[in-house]
Design a protein around this motif. Structure first.
Motif, PDB file in Angstrom:
ATOM      1  N   SER A 113      16.287   9.956 -37.231  1.00 31.53           N
ATOM      2  CA  SER A 113      17.292  10.513 -36.327  1.00 31.53           C
ATOM      3  C   SER A 113      18.654  10.266 -36.952  1.00 31.53           C
ATOM      4  CB  SER A 113      17.222   9.879 -34.934  1.00 31.53           C
ATOM      5  OG  SER A 113      17.468   8.483 -35.011  1.00 31.53           O
ATOM      6  N   ALA A 114      19.644  11.040 -36.542  1.00 28.63           N
ATOM      7  CA  ALA A 114      20.994  10.861 -37.071  1.00 28.63           C
ATOM      8  C   ALA A 114      21.560   9.535 -36.609  1.00 28.63           C
ATOM      9  CB  ALA A 114      21.886  12.010 -36.626  1.00 28.63           C
ATOM     10  N   ASP A 115      22.176   8.822 -37.534  1.00 25.83           N
ATOM     11  CA  ASP A 115      22.800   7.533 -37.232  1.00 25.83           C
ATOM     12  C   ASP A 115      24.316   7.721 -37.318  1.00 25.83           C
ATOM     13  OD1 ASP A 115      23.497   4.919 -36.883  1.00 25.83           O
ATOM     14  OD2 ASP A 115      22.598   4.164 -38.733  1.00 25.83           O
ATOM     15  N   ARG A 116      24.955   7.817 -36.169  1.00 24.61           N
ATOM     16  CA  ARG A 116      26.404   8.058 -36.129  1.00 24.61           C
ATOM     17  C   ARG A 116      27.072   6.894 -35.407  1.00 24.61           C
ATOM     18  NH1 ARG A 116      27.445  13.237 -37.677  1.00 24.61           N
ATOM     19  NH2 ARG A 116      25.686  14.689 -37.651  1.00 24.61           N
ATOM     20  N   ARG A 117      27.904   6.177 -36.115  1.00 27.74           N
ATOM     21  CA  ARG A 117      28.567   5.008 -35.550  1.00 27.74           C
ATOM     22  C   ARG A 117      30.074   5.185 -35.553  1.00 27.74           C
ATOM     23  NH1 ARG A 117      25.189   0.068 -38.366  1.00 27.74           N
ATOM     24  NH2 ARG A 117      23.139   1.039 -38.218  1.00 27.74           N
ATOM     25  N   GLY A 118      30.503   6.344 -35.228  1.00 31.88           N
ATOM     26  CA  GLY A 118      31.938   6.619 -35.235  1.00 31.88           C
ATOM     27  C   GLY A 118      32.199   7.966 -35.875  1.00 31.88           C
ATOM     28  N   SER A 119      33.453   8.294 -36.024  1.00 26.57           N
ATOM     29  CA  SER A 119      33.821   9.621 -36.496  1.00 26.57           C
ATOM     30  C   SER A 119      33.510   9.838 -37.969  1.00 26.57           C
ATOM     31  CB  SER A 119      35.309   9.870 -36.245  1.00 26.57           C
ATOM     32  OG  SER A 119      36.096   8.882 -36.907  1.00 26.57           O
ATOM     33  N   SER A 120      33.471   8.774 -38.774  1.00 22.69           N
ATOM     34  CA  SER A 120      33.317   8.941 -40.214  1.00 22.69           C
ATOM     35  C   SER A 120      31.950   8.518 -40.745  1.00 22.69           C
ATOM     36  CB  SER A 120      34.396   8.151 -40.959  1.00 22.69           C
ATOM     37  OG  SER A 120      34.311   6.772 -40.657  1.00 22.69           O
ATOM     38  N   TYR A 121      31.205   7.694 -40.016  1.00 24.65           N
ATOM     39  CA  TYR A 121      29.926   7.184 -40.522  1.00 24.65           C
ATOM     40  C   TYR A 121      28.814   8.151 -40.150  1.00 24.65           C
ATOM     41  CZ  TYR A 121      25.984   4.044 -41.392  1.00 24.65           C
ATOM     42  OH  TYR A 121      24.813   3.489 -41.863  1.00 24.65           O
ATOM     43  N   VAL A 122      28.078   8.588 -41.147  1.00 24.49           N
ATOM     44  CA  VAL A 122      26.909   9.438 -40.920  1.00 24.49           C
ATOM     45  C   VAL A 122      25.777   8.908 -41.781  1.00 24.49           C
ATOM     46  CG1 VAL A 122      25.932  11.744 -41.082  1.00 24.49           C
ATOM     47  CG2 VAL A 122      28.324  11.464 -40.435  1.00 24.49           C
ATOM     48  N   GLY A 123      24.652   8.603 -41.164  1.00 28.64           N
ATOM     49  CA  GLY A 123      23.503   8.118 -41.901  1.00 28.64           C
ATOM     50  C   GLY A 123      22.219   8.522 -41.203  1.00 28.64           C
ATOM     51  N   VAL A 124      21.137   7.844 -41.577  1.00 25.35           N
ATOM     52  CA  VAL A 124      19.814   8.128 -41.022  1.00 25.35           C
ATOM     53  C   VAL A 124      19.200   6.833 -40.525  1.00 25.35           C
ATOM     54  CG1 VAL A 124      17.506   9.036 -41.470  1.00 25.35           C
ATOM     55  CG2 VAL A 124      19.488  10.049 -42.624  1.00 25.35           C
ATOM     56  N   SER A 125      18.691   6.872 -39.307  1.00 21.80           N
ATOM     57  CA  SER A 125      17.972   5.736 -38.736  1.00 21.80           C
ATOM     58  C   SER A 125      16.503   6.123 -38.601  1.00 21.80           C
ATOM     59  CB  SER A 125      18.558   5.375 -37.370  1.00 21.80           C
ATOM     60  OG  SER A 125      17.833   4.307 -36.782  1.00 21.80           O
ATOM     61  N   TRP A 126      15.629   5.267 -39.123  1.00 22.89           N
ATOM     62  CA  TRP A 126      14.187   5.537 -39.087  1.00 22.89           C
ATOM     63  C   TRP A 126      13.529   4.642 -38.047  1.00 22.89           C
ATOM     64  CZ3 TRP A 126      12.143   9.394 -42.047  1.00 22.89           C
ATOM     65  CH2 TRP A 126      12.934   9.878 -43.091  1.00 22.89           C
ATOM     66  N   ALA A 127      12.886   5.250 -37.067  1.00 21.07           N
ATOM     67  CA  ALA A 127      12.161   4.501 -36.041  1.00 21.07           C
ATOM     68  C   ALA A 127      10.695   4.389 -36.451  1.00 21.07           C
ATOM     69  CB  ALA A 127      12.266   5.202 -34.696  1.00 21.07           C
ATOM     70  N   PRO A 128      10.167   3.170 -36.627  1.00 20.45           N
ATOM     71  CA  PRO A 128       8.757   3.012 -37.015  1.00 20.45           C
ATOM     72  C   PRO A 128       7.829   3.090 -35.804  1.00 20.45           C
ATOM     73  CG  PRO A 128      10.131   1.194 -37.800  1.00 20.45           C
ATOM     74  CD  PRO A 128      10.897   1.905 -36.734  1.00 20.45           C
ATOM     75  N   TYR A 129       6.643   3.632 -36.043  1.00 21.07           N
ATOM     76  CA  TYR A 129       5.592   3.717 -35.023  1.00 21.07           C
ATOM     77  C   TYR A 129       4.262   3.342 -35.673  1.00 21.07           C
ATOM     78  CZ  TYR A 129       8.850   6.508 -32.217  1.00 21.07           C
ATOM     79  OH  TYR A 129       9.938   6.939 -31.497  1.00 21.07           O
ATOM     80  N   PRO A 130       3.388   2.651 -34.949  1.00 15.46           N
ATOM     81  CA  PRO A 130       2.035   2.455 -35.465  1.00 15.46           C
ATOM     82  C   PRO A 130       1.360   3.810 -35.674  1.00 15.46           C
ATOM     83  CG  PRO A 130       2.447   1.044 -33.568  1.00 15.46           C
ATOM     84  CD  PRO A 130       3.592   2.006 -33.636  1.00 15.46           C
ATOM     85  N   ALA A 131       0.618   3.934 -36.766  1.00 19.33           N
ATOM     86  CA  ALA A 131      -0.099   5.174 -37.074  1.00 19.33           C
ATOM     87  C   ALA A 131      -1.563   4.862 -37.319  1.00 19.33           C
ATOM     88  CB  ALA A 131       0.490   5.840 -38.310  1.00 19.33           C
TER      89      ALA A 131
END
Length: 253
Positions: A113-131
């Motif tokens: 999912s998009a990781d946005r922590r303010g107006s200038s920071y853009v990254g990616v956050s990965w949520a783990p799930y059992p598979a």
């Protein structure tokens, strides 16, 4: 379909197979999406106490027997590349993408999912799930390439039959030419030429699908719209399967 998961799979597999170093792999992934963080899950799934930057997460996962990354590009009714359980499948289908991480004793799903922590920071956050610890059922590369070619021909014919010249017409081709070379090939070092070819063709057709969507139903009756939608859905399914197959075809040293 502009996948956040595909670069992690391509460069992660290139690193695991010895074609690139860890720093090069992480740099290539983060050039496309910004900083990547792997999140936390309940105890027993991943030994992370907090969100971990991608480089550190890969090192820790390698210590757990990390051996493969697998791409999933699902949609509702077509869980392409997924293995369950339901919680992982639902999250990945809602995101329309995900990654399966094979460890020595289990498999973990990562959903971005998009990781946005303010107006200038853009990254990616990965949520783990059992598979579920099984290999997903996906086509091999030759099969996926054949299916993609056949579906493209069939889709063009079906669209002509409903007088939808816009989806593959001159305007779309001009727009594709304007896009030009994106500068970063879909795959990483170590993938065979056929995989590169299939991935590039699938990426180009994915752009066609995105460009065709704004003209949806223009000047058509309900029956024509239904035929058009079915044709584009079938092409989309072939594109997704081709990308999944191409990303699985890393050449072993």
């Amino acid at each position: 379909m502009q996948s956040t998961s595909a670069p992690l799979v391509a460069w992660g597999n290139a690193w695991l197979s010895g074609h690139v170093g860890l720093d090069d792999a992480v740099d290539a992934v983060e050039r496309r999406g910004g900083p990547n963080l792997i999140g936390t899950v309940p105890p027993g799934d991943l030994p992370f106490d907090s969100d971990v930057p991608l480089r550190g997460a890969l090192v820790r996962l390698r210590g757990l027997g990390l051996s493969a990354f697998r791409l999933a590009l699902p949609t509702w009714g077509d869980p392409c590349g997924l293995v369950g359980p339901a919680e992982l499948n639902q999250a990945a289908i809602e995101a329309q993408e995900g990654v399966l991480v094979q460890l020595s004793d289990r498999q973990v799903g990562l959903v971005p999912s998009a990781d946005r922590r303010g107006s200038s920071y853009v990254g990616v956050s990965w949520a783990p799930y059992p598979a579920n610890n099984v290999t997903p059922r996906v086509p091999d590369l030759p099969e996926a390439e054949r299916r993609l070619r056949l579906t493209l021909v069939e889709t063009a014919e079906r669209l002509r039959a409903v007088d939808d010249i816009a989806s593959f017409g001159p305007a779309v081709h001009r727009a594709l030419d304007d896009l030009g070379d994106m500068g970063t090939p879909p795959l990483a070092h170590g993938y065979p030429p056929r995989a590169h070819r299939v991935a590039a063709q699938a990426e180009r057709l994915a752009r066609v699908l995105r460009l065709a969507e704004p003209g949806r139903g223009r000047g058509m009756n309900a029956h024509q719209m239904g035929l058009r939608d079915a044709a584009l859905r079938e092409l989309d399914a072939s594109v997704r399967r081709a990308l999944v197959a191409a990303h699985a075809a890393i050449a072993l040293p």
